[in-house]
Design a protein around this motif. Structure first.
Motif, PDB file in Angstrom:
ATOM      1  N   ARG A  62       0.798  -1.237   0.000  1.00  0.00           N
ATOM      2  CA  ARG A  62       0.000   0.000   0.000  1.00  0.00           C
ATOM      3  C   ARG A  62       0.825   1.280   0.000  1.00  0.00           C
ATOM      4  N   ARG A  91     -12.862  -5.682  -4.627  1.00  0.00           N
ATOM      5  CA  ARG A  91     -12.008  -4.484  -4.632  1.00  0.00           C
ATOM      6  C   ARG A  91     -10.540  -4.858  -4.817  1.00  0.00           C
ATOM      7  N   SER A  95      -8.279  -3.930  -7.987  1.00  0.00           N
ATOM      8  CA  SER A  95      -6.984  -3.268  -7.816  1.00  0.00           C
ATOM      9  C   SER A  95      -5.880  -3.947  -8.620  1.00  0.00           C
ATOM     10  N   ASP A  98      -6.370  -2.532 -12.018  1.00  0.00           N
ATOM     11  CA  ASP A  98      -6.167  -1.081 -12.080  1.00  0.00           C
ATOM     12  C   ASP A  98      -4.683  -0.771 -11.907  1.00  0.00           C
ATOM     13  N   ARG A 101      -3.624   2.695 -10.773  1.00  0.00           N
ATOM     14  CA  ARG A 101      -4.266   3.092  -9.508  1.00  0.00           C
ATOM     15  C   ARG A 101      -5.083   4.380  -9.625  1.00  0.00           C
ATOM     16  N   ASP A 102      -5.747   4.556 -10.772  1.00  0.00           N
ATOM     17  CA  ASP A 102      -6.563   5.759 -10.939  1.00  0.00           C
ATOM     18  C   ASP A 102      -8.038   5.529 -10.632  1.00  0.00           C
ATOM     19  N   GLY A 103      -8.390   4.324 -10.181  1.00  0.00           N
ATOM     20  CA  GLY A 103      -9.782   4.025  -9.840  1.00  0.00           C
ATOM     21  C   GLY A 103     -10.593   3.482 -11.002  1.00  0.00           C
ATOM     22  N   PHE A 104      -9.932   3.221 -12.122  1.00  0.00           N
ATOM     23  CA  PHE A 104     -10.604   2.687 -13.310  1.00  0.00           C
ATOM     24  C   PHE A 104      -9.723   1.615 -13.951  1.00  0.00           C
ATOM     25  N   SER A 147     -15.392   1.384 -14.424  1.00  0.00           N
ATOM     26  CA  SER A 147     -15.408   1.825 -13.035  1.00  0.00           C
ATOM     27  C   SER A 147     -15.538   0.581 -12.156  1.00  0.00           C
ATOM     28  N   PHE A 148     -15.409   0.748 -10.857  1.00  0.00           N
ATOM     29  CA  PHE A 148     -15.589  -0.401  -9.971  1.00  0.00           C
ATOM     30  C   PHE A 148     -16.998  -0.961 -10.111  1.00  0.00           C
ATOM     31  N   SER A 149     -17.972  -0.081 -10.230  1.00  0.00           N
ATOM     32  CA  SER A 149     -19.364  -0.519 -10.379  1.00  0.00           C
ATOM     33  C   SER A 149     -19.547  -1.365 -11.636  1.00  0.00           C
TER      34      SER A 149
END
Length: 169
Positions: A62, A91, A95, A98, A101-104, A147-149
């Motif tokens: 992390r 999640r 990750s 991703d 690490r930009d959330g997408f 996206s995560f969704s």
């Protein structure tokens, strides 16, 4: 193990499980420096065979220093806890994909991870075509990335087919 770190450990583990994690961590830490390096992590035969081992280590790391401390190790191991919920597991998997690490999950992210997985079994052109089709199909808002969704919906679509595809959550 001091009180300062125990307050940062995941609540999914009871004290006995944390003790066992601590022992496992220090067994992996072959040079006894308090960290697990990529070399130590991939020394395990079951990890060495995994094409995503390096990526898993990067996700567990992390603070981005290239090493896993005990807190990061314990937090990463929650993925394997029976108390971890599907959202937490998804999640972590998200990750892994991703890469920046930009959330997408972008087209490039997906290509890089799948390339790690398939190696030379597909040409880059074949792999890119697969990635393009997957992103287009699962990108519900049309922004060219997941996206995560959208990722969660994609995994949900696997549903009962998950076992057939080797997806275990």
């Amino acid at each position: 193990m001091g009180n300062d770190i125990s307050s940062e450990l995941p609540p999914e583990f009871d004290p006995d499980q944390i003790r066992r994690l601590y022992l496992r961590f220090f067994k992996l830490d072959s040079d006894n420096n308090g960290y697990i390096s990529l070399e130590e992590f991939t020394a395990l035969p079951q990890v060495r065979a995994n094409p995503l081992a390096t990526r898993v280590l990067e996700v567990f790391d992390r603070d981005g220093n290239g090493l896993i401390d005990f807190r990061e190790f314990a937090q990463g191991m929650t993925l394997f806890s029976s108390k971890a919920n599907i959202e937490q597991k998804l999640r972590v998997i998200f990750s892994i994909y991703d890469m920046d690490r930009d959330g997408f999950i972008s087209n490039a992210d997906c290509f890089r991870v799948l390339k790690m997985m398939v190696g030379d079994n597909l040409t880059d052109v074949q792999l890119q075509q697969t990635v393009d089709k997957s992103i287009i199909y699962h990108d519900k808002d049309g922004d060219g990335k997941l996206s995560f969704s959208e990722f969660k919906d994609t995994i949900g679509m696997l549903g009962s087919q998950g076992d057939k595809l080797g997806v275990t959550l």
